[in-house]
Write a protein that holds these residues in place. Structure first.
Motif, PDB file in Angstrom:
ATOM      1  N   ASP A   1      73.913 -71.116 -21.440  1.00 58.43           N
ATOM      2  CA  ASP A   1      74.070 -72.416 -20.307  1.00 58.43           C
ATOM      3  C   ASP A   1      73.214 -72.410 -19.350  1.00 58.43           C
ATOM      4  N   SER A   2      72.428 -71.675 -19.036  1.00 54.83           N
ATOM      5  CA  SER A   2      71.432 -71.369 -17.772  1.00 54.83           C
ATOM      6  C   SER A   2      70.195 -72.151 -18.536  1.00 54.83           C
ATOM      7  N   PRO A   3      69.888 -73.209 -17.941  1.00 52.96           N
ATOM      8  CA  PRO A   3      68.449 -73.958 -18.144  1.00 52.96           C
ATOM      9  C   PRO A   3      67.443 -72.888 -18.105  1.00 52.96           C
ATOM     10  N   THR A   4      67.382 -72.051 -17.094  1.00 56.44           N
ATOM     11  CA  THR A   4      66.321 -71.006 -16.761  1.00 56.44           C
ATOM     12  C   THR A   4      66.413 -70.225 -17.652  1.00 56.44           C
TER      13      THR A   4
ATOM     14  N   LEU B   1      63.486 -69.119 -24.842  1.00 56.59           N
ATOM     15  CA  LEU B   1      62.482 -69.751 -25.559  1.00 56.59           C
ATOM     16  C   LEU B   1      61.205 -69.551 -25.360  1.00 56.59           C
ATOM     17  N   ASN B   2      60.780 -69.191 -24.448  1.00 59.43           N
ATOM     18  CA  ASN B   2      59.164 -68.854 -24.314  1.00 59.43           C
ATOM     19  C   ASN B   2      58.960 -67.588 -24.725  1.00 59.43           C
ATOM     20  N   MET B   3      59.846 -66.446 -24.701  1.00 59.25           N
ATOM     21  CA  MET B   3      59.773 -65.195 -25.175  1.00 59.25           C
ATOM     22  C   MET B   3      59.529 -65.340 -26.840  1.00 59.25           C
ATOM     23  N   MET B   4      60.370 -66.158 -27.519  1.00 58.54           N
ATOM     24  CA  MET B   4      60.134 -66.622 -28.945  1.00 58.54           C
ATOM     25  C   MET B   4      59.014 -67.190 -29.206  1.00 58.54           C
ATOM     26  N   LYS B   5      58.493 -68.066 -28.258  1.00 59.17           N
ATOM     27  CA  LYS B   5      57.311 -68.766 -28.627  1.00 59.17           C
ATOM     28  C   LYS B   5      56.055 -67.690 -28.702  1.00 59.17           C
TER      29      LYS B   5
END
Length: 196
Positions: A174-177, A183-187
């Motif tokens: 739920d937290s956008p942060t 998502l950045n970690m997976m990228k």
């Protein structure tokens, strides 16, 4: 390039209306009658173009493919520099997907793949096409000397699995942060696979 026929234009209008109705009230509640109400036309006109609701769902799945395929065209699709390939990864691991197509409609279509073989085949075709687009991008980047991979197809499969898993998993965050951080970690993992 040929002109778009009136039939194709009308079908696209109906599919877009079906998408809007499904987004508003849920795919399970979207019917030919409700789409006709939305368009303010007689339901028989929709049936003229799409004989069944299932045919309309297949059209919706093709619409999803067209929307998602746009991500691969953002840089012209040449992949002659690391920046272009990194931009593709930025797009794939971003909320850009959400702007292209509503998650609730996407996952409702996906759920139907467990009950309907024809819809499953259409959805599989969509996924195969998206994976092929990623593999093609990696192939171009390799051919242009941007990256070096032992197996482009396998790397594309792993990155695609990371993308799909990320969106499924992050749909519960739920937290956008926190969502952005994960998502950045997976990228970063995908970029590591590419040596970028």
């Amino acid at each position: 390039m040929g002109r778009t026929s009136l039939k194709e234009v009308r079908q696209q209008e109906i599919i877009l209306a079906f998408y809007k109705v499904a987004k508003k009230i849920g795919l399970e509640n979207a019917s030919i009658a409700k789409v006709a109400d939305h368009l303010e036309i007689n339901p028989s006109l929709i049936v003229h173009y799409f004989k069944t609701r299932e045919a309309l769902i297949e059209g919706l799945i093709h619409f999803i493919l067209e929307r998602y395929s746009d991500i691969y065209k953002t840089n012209g699709g040449h992949y002659t520099t690391a920046k272009e390939l990194t931009q593709l990864m930025d797009n794939l691991f971003s909320r850009t997907w959400d702007k292209l197509f509503d998650d609730s409609v996407f996952y409702s279509c996906y759920a139907l793949t467990y009950r309907d073989k024809k819809i499953r085949a259409s959805f599989k075709s969509l996924h195969d096409s998206l994976r092929e687009s990623l593999r093609d991008a990696l192939h171009k980047a390799c051919a242009n000397g941007v990256i070096q991979l032992r197996n482009e197809k396998e790397t594309a499969e792993v990155i695609f699995a990371l993308i799909e898993g990320a969106y499924y998993y992050l749909g519960m965050v739920d937290s956008p942060t926190e969502n952005t951080r994960k998502l950045n970690m997976m990228k970063r993992q995908a970029l590591t696979l590419l040596g970028l």
